[in-house]
Design a protein around this motif. Structure first.
Motif, PDB file in Angstrom:
ATOM      1  N   GLN A 168      32.914  32.766  40.143  1.00 51.83           N
ATOM      2  CA  GLN A 168      32.824  33.835  41.136  1.00 51.83           C
ATOM      3  C   GLN A 168      33.258  35.168  40.542  1.00 51.83           C
ATOM      4  O   GLN A 168      32.686  36.215  40.853  1.00 51.83           O
ATOM      5  CB  GLN A 168      33.676  33.499  42.361  1.00 51.83           C
ATOM      6  CG  GLN A 168      33.016  32.508  43.300  1.00 51.83           C
ATOM      7  CD  GLN A 168      33.721  32.417  44.636  1.00 51.83           C
ATOM      8  OE1 GLN A 168      34.676  31.671  44.791  1.00 51.83           O
ATOM      9  NE2 GLN A 168      33.244  33.172  45.605  1.00 51.83           N
ATOM     10  N   ALA A 169      34.256  35.129  39.679  1.00 47.75           N
ATOM     11  CA  ALA A 169      34.718  36.361  39.040  1.00 47.75           C
ATOM     12  C   ALA A 169      33.678  36.925  38.080  1.00 47.75           C
ATOM     13  O   ALA A 169      33.677  38.130  37.788  1.00 47.75           O
ATOM     14  CB  ALA A 169      36.028  36.100  38.303  1.00 47.75           C
ATOM     15  N   MET A 170      32.777  36.075  37.567  1.00 45.37           N
ATOM     16  CA  MET A 170      31.728  36.543  36.657  1.00 45.37           C
ATOM     17  C   MET A 170      30.623  37.291  37.389  1.00 45.37           C
ATOM     18  O   MET A 170      29.937  38.132  36.791  1.00 45.37           O
ATOM     19  CB  MET A 170      31.098  35.345  35.928  1.00 45.37           C
ATOM     20  CG  MET A 170      32.010  34.616  34.981  1.00 45.37           C
ATOM     21  SD  MET A 170      31.123  33.194  34.255  1.00 45.37           S
ATOM     22  CE  MET A 170      32.439  32.438  33.296  1.00 45.37           C
ATOM     23  N   GLU A 171      30.417  36.977  38.653  1.00 46.93           N
ATOM     24  CA  GLU A 171      29.317  37.579  39.398  1.00 46.93           C
ATOM     25  C   GLU A 171      29.563  39.072  39.605  1.00 46.93           C
ATOM     26  O   GLU A 171      30.678  39.502  39.908  1.00 46.93           O
ATOM     27  CB  GLU A 171      29.141  36.879  40.741  1.00 46.93           C
ATOM     28  CG  GLU A 171      28.699  35.432  40.610  1.00 46.93           C
ATOM     29  CD  GLU A 171      28.564  34.718  41.939  1.00 46.93           C
ATOM     30  OE1 GLU A 171      27.730  33.804  42.042  1.00 46.93           O
ATOM     31  OE2 GLU A 171      29.305  35.071  42.882  1.00 46.93           O
ATOM     32  N   GLY A 172      28.505  39.844  39.435  1.00 45.43           N
ATOM     33  CA  GLY A 172      28.621  41.290  39.593  1.00 45.43           C
ATOM     34  C   GLY A 172      29.103  42.004  38.348  1.00 45.43           C
ATOM     35  O   GLY A 172      29.335  43.215  38.384  1.00 45.43           O
ATOM     36  N   ARG A 173      29.240  41.274  37.235  1.00 44.69           N
ATOM     37  CA  ARG A 173      29.689  41.872  35.977  1.00 44.69           C
ATOM     38  C   ARG A 173      28.701  41.546  34.863  1.00 44.69           C
ATOM     39  O   ARG A 173      28.090  40.478  34.853  1.00 44.69           O
ATOM     40  CB  ARG A 173      31.068  41.334  35.586  1.00 44.69           C
ATOM     41  CG  ARG A 173      32.174  41.642  36.588  1.00 44.69           C
ATOM     42  CD  ARG A 173      33.506  41.099  36.107  1.00 44.69           C
ATOM     43  NE  ARG A 173      34.583  41.380  37.044  1.00 44.69           N
ATOM     44  CZ  ARG A 173      35.848  41.034  36.852  1.00 44.69           C
ATOM     45  NH1 ARG A 173      36.189  40.395  35.736  1.00 44.69           N
ATOM     46  NH2 ARG A 173      36.766  41.330  37.757  1.00 44.69           N
ATOM     47  N   ASP A 174      28.574  42.465  33.938  1.00 48.92           N
ATOM     48  CA  ASP A 174      27.772  42.247  32.725  1.00 48.92           C
ATOM     49  C   ASP A 174      26.355  41.771  33.042  1.00 48.92           C
ATOM     50  O   ASP A 174      25.783  40.947  32.315  1.00 48.92           O
ATOM     51  CB  ASP A 174      28.459  41.237  31.798  1.00 48.92           C
ATOM     52  CG  ASP A 174      29.844  41.703  31.367  1.00 48.92           C
ATOM     53  OD1 ASP A 174      30.010  42.913  31.133  1.00 48.92           O
ATOM     54  OD2 ASP A 174      30.751  40.857  31.289  1.00 48.92           O
ATOM     55  N   GLY A 175      25.797  42.256  34.125  1.00 46.08           N
ATOM     56  CA  GLY A 175      24.418  41.925  34.456  1.00 46.08           C
ATOM     57  C   GLY A 175      24.211  40.572  35.096  1.00 46.08           C
ATOM     58  O   GLY A 175      23.062  40.160  35.310  1.00 46.08           O
TER      59      GLY A 175
END
Length: 487
Positions: A215-222
């Motif tokens: 979930q923390a990966m979503e919305g980051r780095d495309g």
């Protein structure tokens, strides 16, 4: 902007001797256009999410039918086609549309249709056209097929098991589809097939930390969205299995690389790395008694007689085990037995009657229980909370045999929350052992009142061991039937 939304869902255990037709959908949950309640159901949350944001986002919302049938066996061809065509005709009438949103399950199988959701979305694509954004929310226990991914621009699955996040994920789906329709993002999808079943719970490690991290990966780095389709092993279809879906903003290679990395991480947990210990019936009762505290019972989850897995939910195995321990204050529920419920309601609260209950649906349900019982509670409709929703177990009754309280229901549904018992007058704080007919959806509501939560292996009727399931259509290699090719 014009947005169309509809929902058609059930979960199909192709090995279950319980069959589904259109009337099963109409009896469980059927809302023609414009009649959906303000609260979501498990698979209709996109309708509620879209309705709540229509005014602030300035789009015109066209609602189609929303319907759900309790998990069971195969859906009839006529039942599926009539509901599918009803929704597709509503879509045609709504044209032109910029976005189509579906609330689906992802493991619906009908006679002659092994992938109902893929079929529905492909037909919707043909109607709405190539420029329309099509999005779908799926239960994580789905078969993520190539047909689904090819037909949709955005697919978002639940992340939580127990499923407490279906409205949150519907809001994620809506947001991504709105951004895609406005040209703010270009979603591209990649799927990593784990080639086996690798399901996990988010109420325990390592699943909890894993989901928090993705979930923390979503919305980051495309990276726009990450979903893990755990799979639903009680289905004889080609696409059974765990898969990781990553949606990136215009970068298919990045999506594919991350999907593979996450999928391999799940596989490295091993076949039992994410699974809790499962106790045999008598062993589970002993373990529970060692952990129970005054006012705080131990919850035993009868996972393999869970109506959410498409089985009857009327197994007598744990009832018999508890009756062998008459000194133990215990409760069990809810068992599906509409005939017994009707007899108890007719007799009335306080009546002592001879009753046959449970063990009726199939040989795998065990033997019927014949006992003298006291009717301690009845209701014409047992409605209980589940996350952001409400679920009806239909007419219900509570009966008592010595120290054992038993809840019987006329509608098959999981034991989602304590009101399954307390609404019928069963005092859970007075019990040492409470057996719930649920896989893990009970956890969020029952854990706060429990000394501990343990899981049972009562032998079925849900097939718990994928290596022993008589698959005929599954794509090989598939672990545990074969060595996993990724390991």
């Amino acid at each position: 902007m014009r947005v169309f939304v509809a929902s058609l869902a059930t979960e199909t255990n192709t090995f279950a001797p319980l069959f589904v037709d259109r009337s099963a959908f109409e009896a469980a949950f059927y809302c023609p256009p414009g009649t959906h309640p303000e609260t979501p159901t498990l698979c209709s949350a996109p309708m509620v999410a879209a309705r709540r944001r229509a005014a602030s986002e300035g789009y015109t919302l066209i609602e189609g039918t929303a319907t759900w049938a309790e998990p069971a066996g195969l859906v009839s061809r006529e039942g599926y086609e009539s509901l599918r065509d009803e929704i597709l005709s509503q879509l045609r009438a709504a044209l032109p549309v910029d976005i189509v949103l579906f609330g689906l399950h992802g493991a619906m199988v009908a006679r002659d249709y092994d992938d109902c959701e893929g079929d529905l979305m492909a037909r919707a694509r043909a109607i709405a056209g190539p420029d329309c954004i099509i999005g779908a929310e799926l239960d994580m226990h789905c078969h993520l097929t190539t047909e689904m991914v090819d037909a949709a621009d955005v697919i978002v699955a639940f992340k939580e098991f127990p499923h407490t996040d279906f409205l949150d994920r519907a809001e994620d789906l809506l947001e991504l589809c709105l951004r895609a329709a406005r040209g703010q993002v270009k979603p591209v999808s990649a799927v990593f097939d784990c080639r086996g079943i690798a399901s996990f719970m988010t109420s325990r490690e390592p699943g909890r930390s894993f989901v928090d991290r993705i979930q923390a990966m979503e919305g980051r780095d495309g990276i726009l969205s990450i979903s893990v389709a755990h799979g639903f092993q009680a289905a004889d279809v080609a696409d059974v299995g765990t898969k990781v879906l990553v949606i990136a903003d215009g970068d298919a290679d990045k999506a594919a690389a991350l999907a593979k990395t996450l999928g391999l991480e799940i596989l490295r947990w091993g076949p039992s790395g994410a699974a809790p210990k499962h106790y045999k019936p008598d062993e589970g009762i002993e373990a529970a008694l060692a952990l129970a505290q005054d006012g705080r019972p131990v919850i035993l989850a009868d996972r393999w007689d869970n109506p959410g897995g498409g089985v009857a939910g009327d197994s007598s195995v744990m009832v018999e085990a508890l009756l062998r321990r008459p000194e133990v204050p215990a409760a069990i529920g809810a068992l599906w037995d509409p005939v017994a419920v009707s007899l108890c309601r007719a007799a009335g609260v306080g009546a002592e009657i001879s009753l046959r209950f449970a063990g009726k649906a199939a040989p795998s349900s065990g033997r019927p229980i014949d006992a003298t019982v006291v009717v301690t509670g009845t209701t014409p409709d047992l409605v209980v909370p589940f996350a952001q929703s409400w679920v009806s177990l239909g007419a219900a009754a509570a009966i008592r045999i010595g120290n054992l309280d038993i809840v019987l229901a006329s509608t098959r549904a999981q034991t989602f929350s304590p009101p399954v018992f307390t609404n019928l007058g069963v005092d859970l704080a007075a019990k040492r052992v409470v057996v719930v007919k649920s896989s893990n959806h009970f956890h969020a509501a029952f854990a706060p009142i429990a000394a501990s939560v343990l899981y049972l292996d009562s032998g079925g009727p849900y097939p718990p061991d994928a290596s022993k399931i008589p698959y005929t259509k599954i794509s090989r290699p598939f672990s545990p039937l074969d060595p996993n090719p990724w390991l």
